[in-house]
Motif scaffolding. Structure first.
Motif, PDB file in Angstrom:
ATOM      1  N   ILE A 143       0.952  -1.265  -0.079  1.00 49.48           N
ATOM      2  CA  ILE A 143      -0.237   0.187  -0.010  1.00 49.48           C
ATOM      3  C   ILE A 143       0.942   1.140  -0.058  1.00 49.48           C
ATOM      4  O   ILE A 143       0.414   2.102  -0.754  1.00 49.48           O
ATOM      5  CB  ILE A 143      -0.998   0.096   1.326  1.00 49.48           C
ATOM      6  N   LEU A 144       2.131   1.240   0.622  1.00 47.50           N
ATOM      7  CA  LEU A 144       2.854   2.483   0.891  1.00 47.50           C
ATOM      8  C   LEU A 144       3.640   2.512  -0.477  1.00 47.50           C
ATOM      9  O   LEU A 144       3.939   3.674  -0.920  1.00 47.50           O
ATOM     10  CB  LEU A 144       3.637   1.836   2.137  1.00 47.50           C
ATOM     11  N   ASP A 145       4.280   1.356  -0.906  1.00 45.86           N
ATOM     12  CA  ASP A 145       4.784   1.353  -2.096  1.00 45.86           C
ATOM     13  C   ASP A 145       4.038   1.874  -3.434  1.00 45.86           C
ATOM     14  O   ASP A 145       4.498   2.593  -4.263  1.00 45.86           O
ATOM     15  CB  ASP A 145       5.497  -0.074  -2.794  1.00 45.86           C
ATOM     16  N   LEU A 169       3.055  -4.167  -7.238  1.00 46.76           N
ATOM     17  CA  LEU A 169       2.605  -5.552  -7.003  1.00 46.76           C
ATOM     18  C   LEU A 169       3.734  -6.365  -6.537  1.00 46.76           C
ATOM     19  O   LEU A 169       4.846  -6.069  -6.398  1.00 46.76           O
ATOM     20  CB  LEU A 169       2.153  -6.097  -8.225  1.00 46.76           C
ATOM     21  N   GLY A 170       3.324  -7.489  -6.121  1.00 49.60           N
ATOM     22  CA  GLY A 170       4.188  -8.528  -5.363  1.00 49.60           C
ATOM     23  C   GLY A 170       4.690  -8.271  -4.208  1.00 49.60           C
ATOM     24  O   GLY A 170       3.756  -7.969  -3.212  1.00 49.60           O
ATOM     25  N   GLU A 171       5.923  -8.627  -3.642  1.00 42.37           N
ATOM     26  CA  GLU A 171       6.389  -8.600  -2.348  1.00 42.37           C
ATOM     27  C   GLU A 171       6.519  -7.072  -2.072  1.00 42.37           C
ATOM     28  O   GLU A 171       6.734  -6.274  -2.608  1.00 42.37           O
ATOM     29  CB  GLU A 171       8.053  -9.072  -2.333  1.00 42.37           C
ATOM     30  N   HIS A 172       6.362  -6.705  -0.705  1.00 44.46           N
ATOM     31  CA  HIS A 172       6.645  -5.359  -0.118  1.00 44.46           C
ATOM     32  C   HIS A 172       8.056  -5.624   0.088  1.00 44.46           C
ATOM     33  O   HIS A 172       8.425  -6.141   1.154  1.00 44.46           O
ATOM     34  CB  HIS A 172       5.822  -5.201   1.229  1.00 44.46           C
ATOM     35  N   ARG A 215      13.731   2.341  -3.411  1.00 41.65           N
ATOM     36  CA  ARG A 215      14.872   2.616  -2.447  1.00 41.65           C
ATOM     37  C   ARG A 215      14.342   3.578  -1.301  1.00 41.65           C
ATOM     38  O   ARG A 215      15.034   3.770  -0.487  1.00 41.65           O
ATOM     39  CB  ARG A 215      16.109   3.142  -3.076  1.00 41.65           C
ATOM     40  N   ALA A 216      13.043   3.760  -1.542  1.00 40.87           N
ATOM     41  CA  ALA A 216      12.703   4.759  -0.292  1.00 40.87           C
ATOM     42  C   ALA A 216      12.836   4.273   1.258  1.00 40.87           C
ATOM     43  O   ALA A 216      13.241   5.208   1.988  1.00 40.87           O
ATOM     44  CB  ALA A 216      11.034   4.972  -0.683  1.00 40.87           C
ATOM     45  N   ALA A 233      -0.550   5.991   7.950  1.00 33.30           N
ATOM     46  CA  ALA A 233      -1.538   6.696   7.145  1.00 33.30           C
ATOM     47  C   ALA A 233      -2.023   5.656   6.390  1.00 33.30           C
ATOM     48  O   ALA A 233      -3.453   5.433   6.081  1.00 33.30           O
ATOM     49  CB  ALA A 233      -1.038   7.861   6.292  1.00 33.30           C
ATOM     50  N   GLY A 234      -1.220   4.594   5.578  1.00 28.16           N
ATOM     51  CA  GLY A 234      -1.763   3.685   5.030  1.00 28.16           C
ATOM     52  C   GLY A 234      -2.838   2.400   5.550  1.00 28.16           C
ATOM     53  O   GLY A 234      -3.888   2.022   5.146  1.00 28.16           O
TER      54      GLY A 234
END
Ligand code: ADP
Length: 309
Positions: A143-145, A169-172, A215-216, A233-234
């Motif tokens: 959700i954050l990405d 999509l996929g792995e966080h 990279r965030a 927030a997410g």
């Protein structure tokens, strides 16, 4: 709606604060093995309530979760600088086993919202430990990405991130996939939109945005040790989608029987979220490269659960 938060550290307290400030819950209860911390967070956030929305904040033992409709699981150990999320796995899996027993005994009707990292694996651990149906054990996933992707695309195109529809999509984590093929600004594919307004999405722009999203977390961890406001927030956003039965389309993680040929795996895809939890999963239009990357991401996650059960 009453919301429980187990783990009153940075992520848990940021979620509680976001819920209070957004009017996302009528009651928030913190539980932490550090009872003084849980109490302090509840008290501190309660002092923001006169400037925000009515919300009762408190702290307690697991029995204080009785009547909670959603419990956010934010207990765990923080990611160290340079540490991959997957290496957190064994440390956090142990914490979860005890936490989920306490939550289920006190609030058997509660939906679980998993925030602890590595979140996709923790979602699988939570599903197994809880015995709940998969649609009621939701990981915050990407959700954050996705928020980072939308905000960087919005900044490049000079439009509000709310008008950008694009998902990660996929792995966080490191193997996540930015779904460029299905990214839209308004109704237009982002490349067409960018070309029309003189902000073309060149290979260089794409690479910069990709790195910016990917990279965030590492950048923020280098600067301040951990990340919490964005995910807080997410989490509040997901709770509101559940509370108001919004049918919001959010990229969250739930266990699915099979994704891209990989069985029994939790990863993020755009999903419809409302009162019953996740009611539908969407598979976006993807290029061959993106499909292969999603499969690879699923395989990374599958491999890291080998030996866990
Ligand atoms: P993050 O940045 O992920 O929020 P923190 O270390 O700030 O990480 O917070 C994690 C919280 O989880 C801490 O307050 C810690 O006390 C709590 N915690 C760890 N193990 C347990 C447990 N078994 N039960 C309840 N809370 C726990």
């Amino acid at each position: 709606m009453k919301v429980g938060i187990v783990g009153a550290g940075m992520v848990g307290s940021a979620a509680g604060s976001a819920l209070a400030l957004r009017g996302g819950a009528s009651e928030v209860v913190f539980v932490d093995r550090n009872a003084a911390l849980a109490q302090a967070q509840a008290e501190d956030i309660s002092h923001a309530v006169p400037f925000a929305h009515p919300c009762r904040l408190s702290a307690g033992e697991y029995d204080a979760l009785e009547g909670a409709e959603v419990v956010i699981l934010a207990a765990g150990v923080a990611q160290k600088p340079g540490e991959s999320r997957l290496s957190l796995l064994s440390r956090n899996a142990d914490v979860f086993a005890s936490v989920i027993g306490g939550v289920r005994a006190a609030a058997p009707g509660a939906m679980l919202l998993v925030a602890s990292n590595p979140v996709d694996i923790m979602t699988q651990v939570a599903l197994r430990a809880s015995g709940l149906p998969p649609e009621r054990v939701i990981g915050s996933g990407t959700i954050l990405d996705t928020a980072r992707f939308r905000s960087l695309l919005g900044a490049h195109l000079g439009i509000a991130p709310q008008s950008v529809h694009a998902y990660v999509l996929g792995e966080h984590g490191d193997s996540e996939v930015l779904a460029w093929s299905s990214a839209r600004a308004g109704t237009e594919p982002v490349a067409r939109f960018g070309a029309q307004i003189g902000a073309p999405i060149t290979e260089e722009v794409r690479a910069t945005i990709d790195a910016g999203v990917r990279r965030a977390a590492y950048r923020i961890i280098e600067g301040k040790g951990a990340t919490w406001y964005g995910i807080g927030a997410g989490l509040a956003r997901i709770v509101q989608a559940i509370r108001d039965d919004q049918g919001a389309v959010l990229s969250v993680s739930v266990v699915a029987p099979e994704i891209e040929g990989v069985p029994d795996i939790a990863l993020s895809l755009p999903r419809v979220v409302g009162r019953k939890g996740v009611s539908a999963t969407l598979m976006p239009e993807m290029s061959e490269t993106e499909t292969a990357a999603l499969r690879a991401s699923a395989e990374v996650l599958k491999e890291s659960t080998q030996g866990l059960w």
